[in-house]
Design a protein around this motif. Structure first.
Motif: not given
Ligand code: 0WD
Ligand code: CA
Length: 378
Positions: A38-41, A214-223, A239-244, A275-277
């Motif tokens: 999932x795209x990290x937010x 940050x919140x993301x998800x890898x496979x079935x695992x919410x992170x 200017x929206x994190x994490x893109x900035x 950095x990908x994470x």
């Protein structure tokens, strides 16, 4: 799974025992399509000040302030100020997940994802996930991760291995200076205000940190994880994190194709994973000469790093990294079945072997602090 037949040396009937669970780490086992990520937010952030005190805000965030792109080549003396203006963090203090838990305690009521999201999630530092991602390719350094389950949530906290501790305590002086140089580079590249100029005259204090949650998800695992962020670019397209966010690194200047090859195989893998994470889109590297001065800068967009190694048969593959991490999280989730903050499953790995598990109660491995356990269990 099926048991293993054990033939007693004394003869008599064979006994069926459960094999100790373990997880192989061979890269060849984790090839295959890239898993869902999932795209990290960003859920929030916190800062640690020069005395390592927690603040639930972005006061330690710095602003990317590179030298003019078309000016003369940079000449940043990274050894300047060492050792008199160096205030290194006390590494004997093992903080575990404490700062992240403090943030979580203050925000768990407002988490997105709906009720029960946190109960199904894995909570950890980004740096621990980075180590998992690079495991199938790591030939030198092992790791240990302590795991405890509390109200459903699985918490992962790194334990310094005896080898890592011995290495840290025996750090030769040149390595201490090399660590300083990495932080000094940040000082040449960052300002305290958007549009401000860097001021390399002050101290380098590595207690100070800005951490994104940050919140993301890898496979079935919410992170839910947190990572230290070097700076934000006020001129970034988003200017929206994490893109900035921008990650800063230093490395030795390279002169031959062989040196670049080796850099792409080893260092770039670590830079990519880190950095990908969290979805940090670029790493800006300063290349230093033998005297310790940065003489050139190069931007590596995170999403383009794999292109630099794709054609190399002995290179790394992002799918392997992510598939292994997903497999480890499944392994951990199915191994830690009891909900008990005083129970620790210690996952241990040394290069060349599988991930193994041992079970411990209370000190020294238990890592969820009573202030946290008491607050979430009321
Ligand atoms: O208690 C522990 N076992 C650990 C605590 C292990 C790893 C990190 N931490 C702390 C860090 O000090 C940091 O405040 O947790 C926070 C966030 O960590 P992270 O972002 O998950 O860690 P990682 O991705 O490994 O490192 C990010 C940055 C490093 O940047 P570089 O460019 O060198 O990768 O955090 C800094 C460093 O700037 N950092 C540290 N700073 C001081 N002391 C340390 C450290 N031991 N480790 C990482
Ligand atoms: Ca950095």
């Amino acid at each position: 799974g099926a048991g293993e037949m054990k033939d007693g040396a004394t003869g008599g009937p064979p006994k069926w025992t459960r094999p100790a669970p373990s997880l192989p780490t061979d890269a060849s086992l984790y090839a295959g399509p890239f898993p869902f990520y999932r795209r990290p937010s960003e859920l929030g952030c916190f800062s640690l000040d020069s005395e390592r005190r927690y603040h639930g805000d972005s006061r330690a965030l710095r602003y990317f302030a590179p030298p003019p792109a078309h000016g003369s080549a940079p000449d940043f003396d990274l050894r300047e100020g060492y050792p008199e203006r160096y205030r290194p963090r006390d590494e004997e203090t093992q903080e575990g997940l404490d700062h992240l838990l403090r943030w979580l305690l203050e925000h768990r009521g407002q988490l997105e994802g709906g009720p029960g999201w946190l109960a199904g999630a894995v909570v950890t530092w980004r740096g621990h996930l980075t180590k998992l991602l690079t495991t199938p390719y790591e030939l030198r350094e092992g790791w240990q991760l302590a795991a405890s389950r509390l109200q459903g949530t699985l918490y992962l906290s790194e334990v310094e291995t005896p080898a890592a501790r011995a290495q840290r305590l025996a750090h030769p002086p040149f390595l201490r200076e090399l660590m300083y140089m990495g932080y000094k580079f940040e000082q040449y590249m960052c300002a305290d205000t958007p549009g401000g100029s860097p001021d390399p005259s002050g101290e380098v204090n590595t207690n100070v940190a800005f951490c994104s949650v940050l919140r993301s998800q890898l496979g079935t695992h919410p992170l839910l994880f947190s990572g230290e962020v070097d700076c934000t670019d006020p001129k970034a397209p988003s200017t929206q994190p994490p893109a900035c966010y921008v990650e800063l690194k230093t490395s030795k200047e390279m002169h031959s194709p062989g040196q670049w090859r080796s850099f792409y195989r080893h260092k770039l893998l670590k830079w990519w994973a880190q950095s990908f994470l969290p979805g940090v889109p670029r790493v800006v590297a300063g290349f230093r000469d033998p005297e310790g001065s940065v003489r050139s800068l190069r931007t590596f967009p995170t999403m383009e790093m794999f292109e630099l190694i794709r054609a190399d048969r002995e290179g790394w593959n992002p799918s392997v990294c992510m598939n292994f991490c997903a497999a480890f999280l499944s392994f951990a989730q199915s191994t830690v079945t009891q909900d008990d903050p005083r129970l620790v499953h210690l996952f241990s790995w040394e290069p060349g072997g599988p991930v193994t598990v041992s079970i411990h109660h209370d000190a020294p491995y238990a890592f969820l602090p009573t202030w946290y356990v008491d607050a979430v269990t009321q």
